[in-house]
Design a protein around this motif. Sequence first.
Motif, PDB file in Angstrom:
ATOM      1  N   LEU A 171      -6.739   1.715   6.705  1.00  7.66           N
ATOM      2  CA  LEU A 171      -7.545   0.498   6.660  1.00  7.66           C
ATOM      3  C   LEU A 171      -6.959  -0.568   7.584  1.00  7.66           C
ATOM      4  O   LEU A 171      -5.755  -0.814   7.590  1.00  7.66           O
ATOM      5  N   SER A 205       0.815  -1.219   0.000  1.00  5.29           N
ATOM      6  CA  SER A 205       0.000   0.000   0.000  1.00  5.29           C
ATOM      7  C   SER A 205       0.848   1.269   0.000  1.00  5.29           C
ATOM      8  O   SER A 205       0.335   2.357  -0.259  1.00  5.29           O
ATOM      9  N   SER A 239      -5.076   3.711   2.627  1.00  2.00           N
ATOM     10  CA  SER A 239      -6.020   3.948   1.542  1.00  2.00           C
ATOM     11  C   SER A 239      -5.353   4.906   0.550  1.00  2.00           C
ATOM     12  O   SER A 239      -4.348   5.558   0.874  1.00  2.00           O
ATOM     13  N   GLU A 240      -5.901   5.007  -0.653  1.00  2.00           N
ATOM     14  CA  GLU A 240      -5.331   5.927  -1.631  1.00  2.00           C
ATOM     15  C   GLU A 240      -5.385   7.357  -1.114  1.00  2.00           C
ATOM     16  O   GLU A 240      -4.449   8.147  -1.316  1.00  2.00           O
TER      17      GLU A 240
END
Length: 278
Positions: free
Chosen positions: A185, A42, A106-107
Amino acid sequence: MIAGGKRVDSAITPPGPNRPLPLSVFVVTLDEEVNLRRCLNSLDGRAAEIVIVDSGSTDGTRAVAEEFGARWFHRDWSGFRDQKNYALSQCRQEWVLCLDADEELSEDLLGEVERWTTQPPSSGVAGVRCRRLSQFLGRWIRHGDWYPDKQLRLFKREHGKFAGGAGHDHAEVDGPVVEVKADLLHYSYPSINSFVSKLNGFSDAYCEDRVARGKRWSLAGNILRPWWRFFRGYLLRRGFLDGFPGYWIAKSAAYSTFLRHSRLYEHQHARPKDEKDA
């Protein structure tokens, strides 16, 4: 330098789009082979440095760390606070990001990390607090006691440290902290069994902390606090909007509270006589 599994030359390619940020990411691990790969993926290769502090993994955790070019350190377990402070001491970049192996960015949060780590020094910001969004029983839990679960994880290395007692570590930052709405997340409990298996550890940590602080057991607390936890999480914080998982979380929070307070009673009133006299 190797960052996020990709080789880069920071002397030739300064930070920019798809370039490493002035960021050290550190993770404390023990047998986290599956989770760690998701976590490090990520980062999208944006961290200039990854630091792993491991307390004795016997699975493929180290192989995953090496795949992403992480610096690996072994340290016997001494509690989350001390392990994280040790990891922090090994970091070399201006900014640090603390992640658990069962978390991923998360993005939106990755975008916030880029935004703040490239701010000019005149911004004065020393830390960034985000929201942690947990998944349970196939659903993202957006209400109740589990959300927004604000976490201070990104901060300037020279301005932060970890404090707190057993099982309740937290980052402390000397300087201004901003709060962003992006989510971290969290995949801590892949099943009901995985949650239940951790209850004893939580109650142990609670009991140790309360004893160390000289706190006494209370009958009123043992009876009333579990009811309050359910009422607060399920009704006041609208856990009912998360369906059955929200109900289960509220009920388990009530039971966990009952268990923790009962463990304090056990320690203070139900120990063997010879142990009390010691």
